[in-house]
Write a protein that holds these residues in place. Structure first.
Motif, PDB file in Angstrom:
ATOM      1  N   ARG A 158      24.473  -0.897  28.961  1.00 34.54           N
ATOM      2  CA  ARG A 158      25.679  -0.205  29.505  1.00 34.54           C
ATOM      3  C   ARG A 158      25.586   0.406  30.681  1.00 34.54           C
ATOM      4  NH1 ARG A 158      25.323   1.785  23.961  1.00 34.54           N
ATOM      5  NH2 ARG A 158      27.165   1.093  22.693  1.00 34.54           N
ATOM      6  N   ALA A 162      28.337  -0.678  33.567  1.00 34.57           N
ATOM      7  CA  ALA A 162      29.277   0.307  33.768  1.00 34.57           C
ATOM      8  C   ALA A 162      30.020   0.059  35.307  1.00 34.57           C
ATOM      9  CB  ALA A 162      28.973   1.541  33.557  1.00 34.57           C
ATOM     10  N   PRO A 163      29.157   0.061  36.445  1.00 32.65           N
ATOM     11  CA  PRO A 163      29.528  -0.042  37.646  1.00 32.65           C
ATOM     12  C   PRO A 163      30.568  -1.238  37.807  1.00 32.65           C
ATOM     13  CG  PRO A 163      27.305   0.432  37.768  1.00 32.65           C
ATOM     14  CD  PRO A 163      27.434   0.013  36.540  1.00 32.65           C
ATOM     15  N   TYR A 165      32.380  -3.036  35.431  1.00 40.14           N
ATOM     16  CA  TYR A 165      33.725  -2.570  34.663  1.00 40.14           C
ATOM     17  C   TYR A 165      34.216  -1.415  35.251  1.00 40.14           C
ATOM     18  CZ  TYR A 165      32.057  -5.725  30.894  1.00 40.14           C
ATOM     19  OH  TYR A 165      31.763  -7.021  30.343  1.00 40.14           O
ATOM     20  N   LEU A 166      33.938  -0.710  35.779  1.00 38.10           N
ATOM     21  CA  LEU A 166      34.754   0.596  36.808  1.00 38.10           C
ATOM     22  C   LEU A 166      35.370  -0.184  37.945  1.00 38.10           C
ATOM     23  CD1 LEU A 166      35.171   3.634  37.286  1.00 38.10           C
ATOM     24  CD2 LEU A 166      33.087   3.424  38.718  1.00 38.10           C
ATOM     25  N   ARG A 167      34.777  -1.001  38.560  1.00 37.39           N
ATOM     26  CA  ARG A 167      35.508  -1.675  39.699  1.00 37.39           C
ATOM     27  C   ARG A 167      36.584  -2.571  39.343  1.00 37.39           C
ATOM     28  NH1 ARG A 167      30.677   0.205  41.544  1.00 37.39           N
ATOM     29  NH2 ARG A 167      30.660   0.737  43.571  1.00 37.39           N
ATOM     30  N   MET A 170      39.166   0.064  36.832  1.00 40.02           N
ATOM     31  CA  MET A 170      39.751   1.328  37.274  1.00 40.02           C
ATOM     32  C   MET A 170      39.854   1.435  38.697  1.00 40.02           C
ATOM     33  SD  MET A 170      39.740   2.978  34.313  1.00 40.02           S
ATOM     34  CE  MET A 170      39.961   4.532  34.812  1.00 40.02           C
ATOM     35  N   THR A 171      39.087   1.170  39.521  1.00 41.22           N
ATOM     36  CA  THR A 171      39.317   1.269  40.989  1.00 41.22           C
ATOM     37  C   THR A 171      39.956   0.116  41.586  1.00 41.22           C
ATOM     38  OG1 THR A 171      36.905   1.157  41.529  1.00 41.22           O
ATOM     39  CG2 THR A 171      37.309   3.276  41.007  1.00 41.22           C
TER      40      THR A 171
END
Length: 211
Positions: A158, A162-163, A165-167, A170-171
């Motif tokens: 995870r 995580a980084p 999927y964040l990009r 989300m961002t």
């Protein structure tokens, strides 16, 4: 081009793959609320009667298209060291998730179709499956003594993912190998320090006193 006069793409597995791909693309572009069997059929290059013979309605079509990706094969590296395994895994994740098909899948599972309980369950299965398949990278490292005993493999994966999927979600920032390598450095340091072990601490090392 009218869906009823679309050029056939073949039978069996080829038709199913074409319809699945078209369903994900329609979801990504239009959302679940405006998705139609006619639209899927036209995009897939099949007659809508072909779709209805296999799927009774759009709900079953969407669920089946998403579920078809749960068992997608993910190569699990076994290079002999945790660091190189982790780097190979992170870079493979980036390559996979930046492909057009994966972007369509992500857009679909986070679209308005997610209000369907079946779609929410498929989304959970997809991510659970990804974690389960990658866990041997961590368990092998523990057995080699590279990580503290009891390291939680799922939490390590995870942290690595995580980084990315964040990009993506989300961002909406670019995702490339540099992102993968940075995720590896952070996850590697945390795992070696025991951040994912039951006590949260690795075995004590030599005391260093700075003058």
């Amino acid at each position: 081009m009218n869906a009823e006069h679309a050029r056939p793409v073949g039978r069996g597995a080829k038709v199913r793959a074409a319809v699945h791909a078209a369903t994900l693309a329609e979801l990504a572009e239009k959302g679940y609320a405006t998705l139609t069997v006619d639209g899927v059929a036209q995009r897939a290059g099949v007659h809508k009667t072909t779709v209805y013979r296999r799927w009774k309605d759009r709900e079953s079509l969407v669920v089946d298209a998403l579920a078809g990706h749960v068992a997608a094969d993910i190569p699990i590296p076994d290079t002999g060291t945790f660091e190189t395994d982790l780097r190979a895994l992170a870079r493979a994740l980036v390559r996979m998730m930046t492909a057009a098909s994966a972007r369509a899948l992500l857009a679909a599972v986070f679209s308005d179709a997610a209000r369907l309980s079946e779609v929410a369950e498929v989304r959970r299965q997809i991510f659970d499956d990804r974690l389960r398949r990658a866990e041997p990278v961590v368990t092998r490292a523990v057995s080699r003594g590279e990580l503290p005993a009891g390291t939680d493999a799922a939490e390590v994966i995870r942290s690595l993912a995580a980084p990315v999927y964040l990009r993506l979600l989300m961002t909406v920032e670019p995702v490339d190998e540099a992102v993968a390598d940075q995720a590896v450095r952070v996850t590697l340091a945390a795992a070696r320090a025991g951040a994912f072990s039951p006590t949260g601490l690795s075995a004590p090392g030599p005391l260093v006193v700075h003058g």
